[in-house]
Design an enzyme around this catalytic site. Structure first.
Site, PDB file in Angstrom:
ATOM      1  N   LYS A   1       0.625  -1.098  -0.107  1.00 47.68           N
ATOM      2  CA  LYS A   1       0.717   0.167   0.352  1.00 47.68           C
ATOM      3  C   LYS A   1       0.473   1.044   0.122  1.00 47.68           C
ATOM      4  O   LYS A   1       1.611   1.407   1.057  1.00 47.68           O
ATOM      5  CB  LYS A   1      -1.108  -0.470   1.000  1.00 47.68           C
ATOM      6  CG  LYS A   1      -2.616   0.748   1.630  1.00 47.68           C
ATOM      7  CD  LYS A   1      -2.259   1.963   0.692  1.00 47.68           C
ATOM      8  CE  LYS A   1      -1.720   3.025   2.585  1.00 47.68           C
ATOM      9  NZ  LYS A   1      -1.477   4.531   1.526  1.00 47.68           N
TER      10      LYS A   1
ATOM     11  N   SER B   1       4.855   7.275   9.879  1.00 46.86           N
ATOM     12  CA  SER B   1       5.043   7.978  11.418  1.00 46.86           C
ATOM     13  C   SER B   1       4.858   7.366  12.332  1.00 46.86           C
ATOM     14  O   SER B   1       4.342   5.936  12.496  1.00 46.86           O
ATOM     15  CB  SER B   1       4.248   9.303  11.478  1.00 46.86           C
ATOM     16  OG  SER B   1       2.428   8.500  11.489  1.00 46.86           O
TER      17      SER B   1
ATOM     18  N   GLU C   1       9.725   0.625  10.957  1.00 47.07           N
ATOM     19  CA  GLU C   1      10.664   2.106  10.373  1.00 47.07           C
ATOM     20  C   GLU C   1      10.001   3.530  10.609  1.00 47.07           C
ATOM     21  O   GLU C   1       9.560   3.007   9.694  1.00 47.07           O
ATOM     22  CB  GLU C   1      11.402   2.096   8.826  1.00 47.07           C
ATOM     23  CG  GLU C   1      11.468   0.381   8.945  1.00 47.07           C
ATOM     24  CD  GLU C   1      12.936   0.018   9.627  1.00 47.07           C
ATOM     25  OE1 GLU C   1      13.634   0.403  10.037  1.00 47.07           O
ATOM     26  OE2 GLU C   1      12.786  -1.535   9.870  1.00 47.07           O
TER      27      GLU C   1
ATOM     28  N   CYS D   1      14.281  10.372   7.491  1.00 42.79           N
ATOM     29  CA  CYS D   1      12.944   9.672   8.753  1.00 42.79           C
ATOM     30  C   CYS D   1      15.099  10.695   9.823  1.00 42.79           C
ATOM     31  O   CYS D   1      14.804  10.746  10.399  1.00 42.79           O
ATOM     32  CB  CYS D   1      13.409   9.211   8.570  1.00 42.79           C
ATOM     33  SG  CYS D   1      14.324   7.672   7.510  1.00 42.79           S
TER      34      CYS D   1
ATOM     35  N   GLU E   1       9.930  15.868  15.212  1.00 44.29           N
ATOM     36  CA  GLU E   1      10.370  15.492  14.392  1.00 44.29           C
ATOM     37  C   GLU E   1       9.425  17.181  12.913  1.00 44.29           C
ATOM     38  O   GLU E   1       8.253  16.620  13.124  1.00 44.29           O
ATOM     39  CB  GLU E   1      10.164  14.448  13.567  1.00 44.29           C
ATOM     40  CG  GLU E   1      10.407  13.960  12.365  1.00 44.29           C
ATOM     41  CD  GLU E   1      10.134  12.937  11.647  1.00 44.29           C
ATOM     42  OE1 GLU E   1       9.088  12.026  12.021  1.00 44.29           O
ATOM     43  OE2 GLU E   1      10.848  11.869  10.897  1.00 44.29           O
TER      44      GLU E   1
HETATM   45  P1  NAD Z   1       2.495   8.474   7.629  1.00 38.48           P
HETATM   46  O1  NAD Z   1       2.698   7.642   9.263  1.00 38.48           O
HETATM   47  O2  NAD Z   1       1.802   9.291   7.578  1.00 38.48           O
HETATM   48  O3  NAD Z   1       2.163   7.610   5.943  1.00 38.48           O
HETATM   49  C1  NAD Z   1       2.313   6.210   6.509  1.00 38.48           C
HETATM   50  C2  NAD Z   1       2.102   5.952   5.439  1.00 38.48           C
HETATM   51  O4  NAD Z   1       0.869   5.117   6.883  1.00 38.48           O
HETATM   52  C3  NAD Z   1       1.196   5.375   4.678  1.00 38.48           C
HETATM   53  O5  NAD Z   1       1.379   4.767   3.370  1.00 38.48           O
HETATM   54  C4  NAD Z   1       0.043   6.291   4.737  1.00 38.48           C
HETATM   55  O6  NAD Z   1      -1.645   5.702   3.733  1.00 38.48           O
HETATM   56  C5  NAD Z   1      -0.224   4.904   5.871  1.00 38.48           C
HETATM   57  N1  NAD Z   1      -1.270   5.356   7.137  1.00 38.48           N
HETATM   58  C6  NAD Z   1      -2.383   6.319   7.301  1.00 38.48           C
HETATM   59  N2  NAD Z   1      -2.956   6.502   8.653  1.00 38.48           N
HETATM   60  C7  NAD Z   1      -2.818   4.694   8.318  1.00 38.48           C
HETATM   61  C8  NAD Z   1      -3.642   4.140   9.177  1.00 38.48           C
HETATM   62  N3  NAD Z   1      -4.582   4.087  10.657  1.00 38.48           N
HETATM   63  N4  NAD Z   1      -3.678   2.530   9.133  1.00 38.48           N
HETATM   64  C9  NAD Z   1      -2.782   2.230   8.302  1.00 38.48           C
HETATM   65  N5  NAD Z   1      -1.943   2.531   7.522  1.00 38.48           N
HETATM   66  C10 NAD Z   1      -2.653   3.936   7.573  1.00 38.48           C
HETATM   67  O7  NAD Z   1       4.001   9.405   7.324  1.00 38.48           O
HETATM   68  P2  NAD Z   1       4.240   9.717   5.866  1.00 38.48           P
HETATM   69  O8  NAD Z   1       3.210  10.975   6.696  1.00 38.48           O
HETATM   70  O9  NAD Z   1       3.814   9.235   4.295  1.00 38.48           O
HETATM   71  O10 NAD Z   1       5.969   9.546   6.358  1.00 38.48           O
HETATM   72  C11 NAD Z   1       6.588  10.650   6.965  1.00 38.48           C
HETATM   73  C12 NAD Z   1       7.061   9.703   8.320  1.00 38.48           C
HETATM   74  O11 NAD Z   1       7.723   8.356   7.448  1.00 38.48           O
HETATM   75  C13 NAD Z   1       8.025  10.651   9.294  1.00 38.48           C
HETATM   76  O12 NAD Z   1       8.160  10.471  10.329  1.00 38.48           O
HETATM   77  C14 NAD Z   1       9.643   9.698   8.794  1.00 38.48           C
HETATM   78  O13 NAD Z   1       9.747   9.913   9.598  1.00 38.48           O
HETATM   79  C15 NAD Z   1       8.779   8.490   8.352  1.00 38.48           C
HETATM   80  N6  NAD Z   1       9.757   7.387   7.641  1.00 38.48           N
HETATM   81  C16 NAD Z   1      10.124   6.442   8.415  1.00 38.48           C
HETATM   82  C17 NAD Z   1      11.749   6.108   8.082  1.00 38.48           C
HETATM   83  C18 NAD Z   1      12.597   5.052   8.629  1.00 38.48           C
HETATM   84  O14 NAD Z   1      13.187   4.115   7.463  1.00 38.48           O
HETATM   85  N7  NAD Z   1      12.197   5.129   9.491  1.00 38.48           N
HETATM   86  C19 NAD Z   1      11.512   6.167   6.033  1.00 38.48           C
HETATM   87  C20 NAD Z   1      10.961   7.377   5.749  1.00 38.48           C
HETATM   88  C21 NAD Z   1       9.668   7.659   6.592  1.00 38.48           C
END
Ligand code: NAD
Length: 499
Positions: free
Chosen positions: A192, A246, A267, A301, A401
């Protein structure tokens, strides 16, 4: 989208013109069961880029069933590892051959400079596929266990259906980091992608088809987090979950997986620090940290968001960094001279601007205040200027963050003070230490609580070095290491009494 100003590759044009771009389930391109669609925008000017099929719970269910069917019947899970590796190398060849198309799609959907997509993100996908394909070939799937009175060994077999929910900052690169080990181990996958950036992941499915990977091994369902993402996390038919995003959403995904007792890898976010001692080349390190915090418009991240500068070099460092930061050219992703593109969405832009305002309201000194940026010819784009704030460690911009091109500066007098300041953060993803005294740098790096410590560099990801977070930054084993392959292989002990 500004097609008259920029040369769209015909393949990109054709892909974006589909209405909608369909999802890929069981080797077929299909619309959503309920016919729903959503728009993905060009962050460079806010205009619609493409209309995409919007997956919901029924579509996720179809995809999980297709992946299950492929796991049990397509031969993917049981074929000799060498044959699977050949198919993954063929996929890597196709990623390389189609690099220009994938990079243009990625630049358009995320807003990142085309050159970064073409030289970093897309080549890395091919490298990761190859790295795990080769590792799988050299991994023993039966390991003897020496014990008295028994013949015993550990067998390793793929789990089944591995599910992935991925973010928008590195859509393709993270497909590589996550899918390559799962596929090399013989699992089938359901992905997804983030709703803001589904395009490259969908295009990748065309290459999966061309590579001859059996139908149903790779399934991609674009859609929103609270519908498609939630449905995937809760689905009882998945055997593993890999979530990148996140901490807030990570908790929900982990709770849903906990309910079904599905192993999960998280992650998550970070608040990375760079600790700079007074024996470095100030100009050089300032340049590298400015590059780190503006790379991908700070939407990384593990980027260096807190800069701890030794008090003896503080003023010179800040001056050098401010000068370098002001020379960063902000622009449209496809413009050849762009060094930093827009952030991915208006929501993300508001988030960054909101933090800058709150940080300054709480007393941060703005060396460079950041703020909205305008790019002529691209009005409506989600551009922000990079910012340098300074102040005390309790400021919101020092703690939370931001996920934008913002560095927060603090002074330290000695190593102990630097360590204490870094370890105040509840995150634990990645930090860097900069010093010519390598033994001191290693000591300090080891004392910083995080999954990753870098010395005299930031954002270092060689294949084979595990990349994982601790505390708020994640759990479950990480990515990129040799053990990541084992994470996708179910261990099973086989024992026989010896007479
Ligand atoms: P997010 O958590 O908002 O979304 C990530 C994914 O989760 C998206 O596909 C989103 O559609 C999905 N999602 C949202 N709500 C959901 C739910 N209730 N149930 C299941 N899935 C759901 O994060 P974002 O804004 O897309 O990305 C930014 C975050 O990702 C930052 O915190 C960043 O640090 C982190 N990140 C971490 C790494 C790592 O390797 N540690 C890498 C890249 C990004």
């Amino acid at each position: 989208m500004a097609p008259d100003l920029y040369q769209f590759l015909p393949e990109v044009h054709a892909f974006l013109s589909q209405s909608p771009v369909r999802m890929f389930i069981g080797g077929r391109w299909v619309e959503a069961v309920n016919g729903g669609t959503f728009e993905t925008l060009d962050p460079g000017d806010g205009s619609p880029l493409a209309r995409v099929a919007e997956g919901q719970a029924e579509d996720i269910d179809r995809a999980v069933r297709a992946a299950r069917e492929a796991f049990t019947r397509s031969g993917w899970a049981t074929m000799p590892v060498k044959e699977r590796a050949v198919l993954l190398h063929r996929l890597a060849d196709l990623v390389e051959k189609n690099c220009a198309v994938l990079a243009q799609l990625e630049s358009l959907d995320v807003g990142k400079p085309l050159s970064a997509a073409a030289t970093v993100d897309i080549p890395n996908v091919a490298q990761t596929l190859r790295w795990y394909a080769d590792l799988a070939v050299h991994t023993r799937l039966r390991e003897p266990i020496p014990v008295a009175h028994y013949e015993a060994y550990q067998a390793r077999t793929p789990y089944g259906v591995a599910a992935f929910i991925l973010p928008w900052n590195f859509p393709m690169l993270l497909v590589g980091w996550n899918l390559a080990p799962a596929l090399a181990a013989g699992n089938t996958v359901v992905v997804k992608p983030a709703e803001d950036t589904p395009l490259s992941t969908l295009y990748f499915c065309k290459l999966v088809e061309q590579a001859g990977i059996p139908a149903g091994v790779v399934n991609v369902v674009p859609g929103f987090g609270e519908e498609a993402g939630d449905a995937l996390a809760e689905h009882p038919g998945i055997n593993r979950m890999g979530f990148t995003g996140s901490p807030e959403v990570g908790r929900k995904v982990a709770a849903a997986c906990g309910e079904n007792l599905v192993p999960v890898k998280l992650e998550l976010g970070g608040k990375g620090a760079a600790v700079v001692f007074d024996d470095v080349d100030v100009e050089e390190v300032a340049t590298k940290l400015v590059e780190a915090v503006t790379f991908n418009t700070g939407q990384v991240c593990c980027t260096a968001t807190r800069w701890l500068l030794h008090e003896r070099i503080y003023d010179a460092f800040v001056e050098a960094a401010a000068e370098k930061m002001q020379s960063i050219r902000i622009g449209y992703g496809l413009s050849a001279d762009t060094m930093m593109g827009p952030v991915v969405s208006d929501k993300q832009r508001q988030r960054v601007l909101g933090y800058l305002e709150r940080g300054q309201r709480q007393g941060a000194h703005a060396v460079l205040p950041g703020g909205p940026a305008e790019v002529p010819g691209h009005e409506g784009g989600f551009y922000v200027k990079p910012a340098l704030l300074a102040g005390n460690p309790d400021n919101v911009c020092a703690r939370e963050e931001i996920f934008g091109p913002v560095a927060y500066l603090m002074k330290f007098a000695d190593a102990d003070e630097a360590i204490e300041l870094v370890n105040r953060s509840p995150y634990g993803l990645a930090n860097s230490v900069w010093s010519m005294q390598i033994d001191r740098a290693q000591r300090v790096a080891e004392a910083l609580v995080a999954g990753n410590g870098w010395i005299n560099g930031h954002n270092l990801f060689p294949h084979g070095v595990p990349y994982a977070g601790c505390n708020l930054s994640g759990m479950g084993g990480g990515v990129l290491g040799p053990d990541t392959l084992l994470d996708y292989l179910r261990p099973q002990s086989i024992v026989r009494p010896l007479e």
